[in-house]
Scaffold this motif. Sequence first.
Motif, PDB file in Angstrom:
ATOM      1  N   THR B   7      13.191 -18.372  13.047  1.00  0.00           N
ATOM      2  CA  THR B   7      12.189 -19.405  12.765  1.00  0.00           C
ATOM      3  C   THR B   7      11.007 -19.223  13.706  1.00  0.00           C
ATOM      4  N   GLN B   8       9.838 -19.600  13.228  1.00  0.00           N
ATOM      5  CA  GLN B   8       8.613 -19.565  14.036  1.00  0.00           C
ATOM      6  C   GLN B   8       7.927 -20.907  13.916  1.00  0.00           C
ATOM      7  N   ARG B   9       7.827 -21.600  15.036  1.00  0.00           N
ATOM      8  CA  ARG B   9       7.126 -22.885  15.090  1.00  0.00           C
ATOM      9  C   ARG B   9       7.581 -23.832  13.972  1.00  0.00           C
ATOM     10  N   LEU B  10       8.871 -23.863  13.779  1.00  0.00           N
ATOM     11  CA  LEU B  10       9.445 -24.728  12.744  1.00  0.00           C
ATOM     12  C   LEU B  10       9.296 -26.192  13.160  1.00  0.00           C
ATOM     13  N   ALA B  11       8.857 -27.028  12.234  1.00  0.00           N
ATOM     14  CA  ALA B  11       8.681 -28.447  12.556  1.00  0.00           C
ATOM     15  C   ALA B  11       9.119 -29.291  11.369  1.00  0.00           C
ATOM     16  N   LYS B  12       9.582 -30.479  11.701  1.00  0.00           N
ATOM     17  CA  LYS B  12      10.030 -31.388  10.650  1.00  0.00           C
ATOM     18  C   LYS B  12       9.704 -32.816  11.063  1.00  0.00           C
ATOM     19  N   GLN B  13       9.217 -33.577  10.109  1.00  0.00           N
ATOM     20  CA  GLN B  13       8.812 -34.941  10.394  1.00  0.00           C
ATOM     21  C   GLN B  13       9.358 -35.861   9.312  1.00  0.00           C
ATOM     22  N   GLN B  59       7.537 -21.458   9.869  1.00  0.00           N
ATOM     23  CA  GLN B  59       8.158 -20.341   9.158  1.00  0.00           C
ATOM     24  C   GLN B  59       9.660 -20.290   9.405  1.00  0.00           C
ATOM     25  N   CYS B  60      10.367 -19.925   8.359  1.00  0.00           N
ATOM     26  CA  CYS B  60      11.812 -19.791   8.481  1.00  0.00           C
ATOM     27  C   CYS B  60      12.273 -18.701   7.514  1.00  0.00           C
ATOM     28  N   ARG B  61      13.003 -17.752   8.028  1.00  0.00           N
ATOM     29  CA  ARG B  61      13.570 -16.686   7.186  1.00  0.00           C
ATOM     30  C   ARG B  61      15.063 -16.622   7.465  1.00  0.00           C
ATOM     31  N   VAL B  62      15.847 -16.640   6.426  1.00  0.00           N
ATOM     32  CA  VAL B  62      17.299 -16.493   6.585  1.00  0.00           C
ATOM     33  C   VAL B  62      17.736 -15.361   5.669  1.00  0.00           C
ATOM     34  N   LEU B  63      18.407 -14.385   6.242  1.00  0.00           N
ATOM     35  CA  LEU B  63      18.782 -13.166   5.515  1.00  0.00           C
ATOM     36  C   LEU B  63      17.553 -12.577   4.811  1.00  0.00           C
ATOM     37  N   ASP B  64      16.462 -12.636   5.540  1.00  0.00           N
ATOM     38  CA  ASP B  64      15.180 -12.100   5.088  1.00  0.00           C
ATOM     39  C   ASP B  64      14.649 -12.781   3.818  1.00  0.00           C
ATOM     40  N   GLN B  65      15.049 -14.025   3.613  1.00  0.00           N
ATOM     41  CA  GLN B  65      14.561 -14.759   2.444  1.00  0.00           C
ATOM     42  C   GLN B  65      14.033 -16.115   2.882  1.00  0.00           C
ATOM     43  N   ASP B  66      13.184 -16.671   2.044  1.00  0.00           N
ATOM     44  CA  ASP B  66      12.708 -18.028   2.283  1.00  0.00           C
ATOM     45  C   ASP B  66      13.823 -18.971   1.807  1.00  0.00           C
ATOM     46  N   PRO B  67      14.476 -19.674   2.729  1.00  0.00           N
ATOM     47  CA  PRO B  67      15.642 -20.483   2.326  1.00  0.00           C
ATOM     48  C   PRO B  67      15.299 -21.603   1.355  1.00  0.00           C
ATOM     49  N   ARG B  68      14.087 -22.097   1.437  1.00  0.00           N
ATOM     50  CA  ARG B  68      13.674 -23.192   0.560  1.00  0.00           C
ATOM     51  C   ARG B  68      13.578 -22.702  -0.881  1.00  0.00           C
ATOM     52  N   ARG B  69      13.071 -21.492  -1.031  1.00  0.00           N
ATOM     53  CA  ARG B  69      12.858 -20.956  -2.370  1.00  0.00           C
ATOM     54  C   ARG B  69      14.140 -20.344  -2.945  1.00  0.00           C
ATOM     55  N   HIS B  70      14.962 -19.778  -2.072  1.00  0.00           N
ATOM     56  CA  HIS B  70      16.139 -19.050  -2.564  1.00  0.00           C
ATOM     57  C   HIS B  70      17.441 -19.675  -2.078  1.00  0.00           C
ATOM     58  N   ARG B  71      17.484 -21.019  -2.049  1.00  0.00           N
ATOM     59  CA  ARG B  71      18.678 -21.691  -1.523  1.00  0.00           C
ATOM     60  C   ARG B  71      19.945 -21.273  -2.267  1.00  0.00           C
ATOM     61  N   ALA B  72      19.896 -21.272  -3.596  1.00  0.00           N
ATOM     62  CA  ALA B  72      21.100 -20.963  -4.371  1.00  0.00           C
ATOM     63  C   ALA B  72      21.602 -19.553  -4.059  1.00  0.00           C
TER      64      ALA B  72
END
Lengths: 299, 285
Positions: B7-13, B59-72
């Motif tokens: 993650t890079q500068r990940l933020a949540k509000q 930014q967040c990458r998990v297994l080189d994917q955008d987790p929000r877009r490729h959750r399934a």
Amino acid sequence: MNAVAFRLFALVRCELWQRIRFRRRLGMVAGGAALLGLLGTGFIALFTPVLGIRIQPGVTAPDGAALFMIVGAIGLVIVLIRVLGYFMHALFDERLDRSILFWQSLPVSDTERVAAKTATGLFAIPLVNWAYTMMIAAILLFFLSLSTSLMGHDFWGSFWQPVPLLSVIVFFGVFFPVFMLWLFPVLGWLLFCSAWSSPRRRRASWSLAIGVPLVLGILEPILTGTHYFGDWVQLLSGPFGRIWHLALLSIVRWRNPTGALWATLGWMFTRPEFWLGGLVGLGFSAFALYLLHHHEPPN
Amino acid sequence: MSVFAETQRLAKQYGKTRILEEVSIRIDEGSIVGLLGPNGAGKSTLLKCLLGLIPYEGQCRVLDQDPRRHRARLMREVAYVPDQSCLPLWLTVERLLRLVADLHPRFSLERAHHFLAETEIRDSHKLSQLSKGMRVQLHLALTLAIDSRFLVLDEPTLGLDITRRASFWKQVLADYCDGKRTLIIATHLMQEVEHLLTHLILIDRGRIILDQPFEAVLERYSRVVPRPGQEEALRALHPVSEQEILGQTVFLFDGPPRSELGRHGTLHRASLAEIFETATRRRTP
């Protein structure tokens, strides 16, 4: 079956597990219909000999298909209520009971979940209810035949009328889901409202679902002098009224207008509103999907 | 070593409350990460962001994917236990197992039955009839029956008795701690996991306050029991804490070379609880 179709099937089956208690419902439906039939037959068996009622020569047995028509028309009301309620809750219940986190932890996309819920409401619930409705009609027909046989008719007379019973059964099997497709703009709207709803704005979502169409219906003629919305509602409810009209006719005259039934179905398919409504329903489903994707799961 | 998540500068509000701020972390494949922090620190929110369950900034990458877009797609590789009971209560155990077997390509019905055989949960039970602890057991059995390379556990043993907890961690140790699988554990029960960890992330009020390999953390923090008369010498080395335990002074140090500390007292390994307490106390205004 490919993987997506298999997952959709599993999700639809799961929706039915949640919404329909099969065994309990089967027992209630079959038991209720049998009890009703038994009471009717018992009444006839008891009083026919006392009153000396006999069927006059030349009078044919009641039309079994007409009985299926009236039971089918009642079944249509029930399935309509069930499907409207289903779409109103479809995307909200999982947030209320917090199971949304479980669904999101599975390799199932939001699109697949919305597609499964739409398919459940449009096809699976109507077809299950069709099966129950026809079963009730069959049980009632059995007792009707038994009753009329006590009055001198042939037991199988109601089954073998000129109008084919099978045609009515098949008609309702097709009509239940097609009528839901006809109502897809309304059902899609309810799906959208259920996606918008949350435990905190539950009442607001009901107001949205009912209030917006209501206000539109009232304000449109006042503000613009037009009646598009009213005409549309009339058109939308047309097939429902037509089926009830035919069902009542069939009971009054003891004959079945099967041709008119199928003609109603054909008319629906040829209306441009049917296809346009389908697109509107799809549009609302797409909005519902968007909301679902952007919703925060409960903390 | 390839990266599981970054993650890079990940933020949540949530509304006006900032839950995560500028979170930049990297989790390597094969590591066993302890994500620790006090209540409301943002642990669960961070895990949900990593798995694409909630929207976020940064930014967040998990297994080189955008987790929000490729959750399934991501969930085919990751098994996740959230911190709250979320199983659909209207299902029976048998139907739940069938459902997960149909939906998850890596789920083994046989393994799930194997784990459930050790519990009092039966196929015919309805989930709404199960106790809280039994639901946790069921969820853990479901998760362990998924042959995934990545396991994300958020307070997994809450509601379990001590025997079940021990048995669960034993199973995790046997199945996951092979250097090939990645495990992220968010928990309050630190003593349960400290023997498993290879990496430690401490989070407090939405910010990362420590992110290091566990060995380096243990090297960095030392617990020293002073030799008679050496207390002042140790105090001069600026301990981060000083405690009286059973009439004996115990110092906790962050940084000074162990060789130097060893000259003044007996060195002990600092516990995870002590490290956690020290690190979070320092941030308290």
